[in-house]
Enzyme design. Sequence first.
Site, mmCIF file in Angstrom:
data_model
loop_
_atom_site.group_PDB
_atom_site.id
_atom_site.type_symbol
_atom_site.label_atom_id
_atom_site.label_comp_id
_atom_site.label_asym_id
_atom_site.label_seq_id
_atom_site.Cartn_x
_atom_site.Cartn_y
_atom_site.Cartn_z
ATOM 1 N N CYS A 252 0.827 -1.204 0.000
ATOM 2 C CA CYS A 252 0.000 0.000 0.000
ATOM 3 C C CYS A 252 0.871 1.269 0.000
ATOM 4 O O CYS A 252 1.516 1.561 -0.997
ATOM 5 C CB CYS A 252 -0.977 -0.052 1.176
ATOM 6 N N GLN A 256 3.904 2.662 -2.705
ATOM 7 C CA GLN A 256 4.070 3.991 -3.286
ATOM 8 C C GLN A 256 5.451 4.565 -2.971
ATOM 9 O O GLN A 256 6.089 5.188 -3.822
ATOM 10 C CB GLN A 256 2.956 4.903 -2.776
ATOM 11 N N GLY A 296 -5.822 5.992 -1.941
ATOM 12 C CA GLY A 296 -6.293 7.056 -2.804
ATOM 13 C C GLY A 296 -5.218 7.591 -3.730
ATOM 14 O O GLY A 296 -5.480 8.484 -4.529
ATOM 15 N N HIS A 342 -3.676 -5.371 0.221
ATOM 16 C CA HIS A 342 -3.436 -5.812 1.593
ATOM 17 C C HIS A 342 -3.452 -7.340 1.712
ATOM 18 O O HIS A 342 -4.517 -7.932 1.887
ATOM 19 C CB HIS A 342 -4.500 -5.211 2.523
ATOM 20 N N GLU A 344 -2.619 -9.134 4.149
ATOM 21 C CA GLU A 344 -2.948 -9.640 5.489
ATOM 22 C C GLU A 344 -4.437 -9.967 5.612
ATOM 23 O O GLU A 344 -4.843 -10.656 6.555
ATOM 24 C CB GLU A 344 -2.541 -8.625 6.569
#
Length: 368
Positions: A252, A256, A296, A342, A344
């Site tokens: 996530c 980036q 986002g 994600h 997890e």
Amino acid sequence: MNTAVLVLEDGRVFHGTSYGAEGETFGEMVFNTGMTGYQETLTDPSYHRQIVAMTAPHIGNTGVNDEDPESGRVWVAGYVVREPSRVVSNWRANRSLDDYLKEQGVVGIAITGTRALTRHLRERGAMRAGIFSAPSATVEELVERVRRAPAMEGADLAGEVATAEPYVVPAVGARRFTVAAVDLGIKGMTPHRMAERGCEVHVLPATATYEQIMAVEPDGVFFSNGPGDPATADVSALQAVLAARVPFFGICFGNQLFGRALGLSTYKLRYGHRGVNQPVQDVRTGKVEISAHNHGFAVEAPIGESFETPYGPAEVSHVNLNDRCVEGLRLLDGRAFSVQYHPEAAAGPHDAAYLFDEFCEVMSRAQA
């Protein structure tokens, strides 16, 4: 029950009733498409300074328990639902969602128009919003107050949600690897998934330097999810990790920052991906995973061709099949990789759990 209004910065107003705490709150208006997992959503630090609307029509059916939170508090700035459950029905529940939101001071609203709200955000994009319980001001005044709230672009938020002091999550069973996990807004299930695979996880503050990361003598380095604009983050520590050829895995926000460390740019998505049903394709194998998302921003990178970086050639490893958004990156030598979603799976599908195994394989090869 008091009346309440949800006001968007473009002037759109939704009327409803108060849910959770009463008062007022401001944040970026986003929506989550998950049919389940509202407790994990509420406690995910990546939602810091966001008002979250749930697209599932009934919320709160299973109440709240003490086992499922992903952090020690609720992080969402506000909560929007369509039809709150009138009763709680689950053997694990120890209180209602309404009571939980009141305890945590989270201002919410129940409206009949969550579908209209979602369509509006898909057409106009995520925007600033405010929830006001029993407001006395005019709509024009409320809109002006919303427009004065800070925007998400340019927001440096990881340091606001990360741990202030390092802590250790011990390996389950025999310790196979030591992992330095930089907390940018980490969810509790993430170090647990690594611990299940024999990793002793040293969770470090978001401001951890390269020297502090290497002081734990890690076999691998992990960068977590988190809130805010990745363009505001300092990637010098990660660049030093890559230069030292230490195995790296990011998810996530960590994906980036990996992209920025490789010399790529990031950009804000129109309305982002938030839910547990995003189809992602592994470009190497063609396999499609249904994955959990909360972001986002995304990385700008060429798809279908390798590109040069200061650490060797790299490529886009995963692509979102809905909008062709970059969902993963990797160095071609195999020592560093990341994904935008994600693995997890808290809450969400388990299709991507293999990525933790892949990280362990990378660390194992580096030890050989």
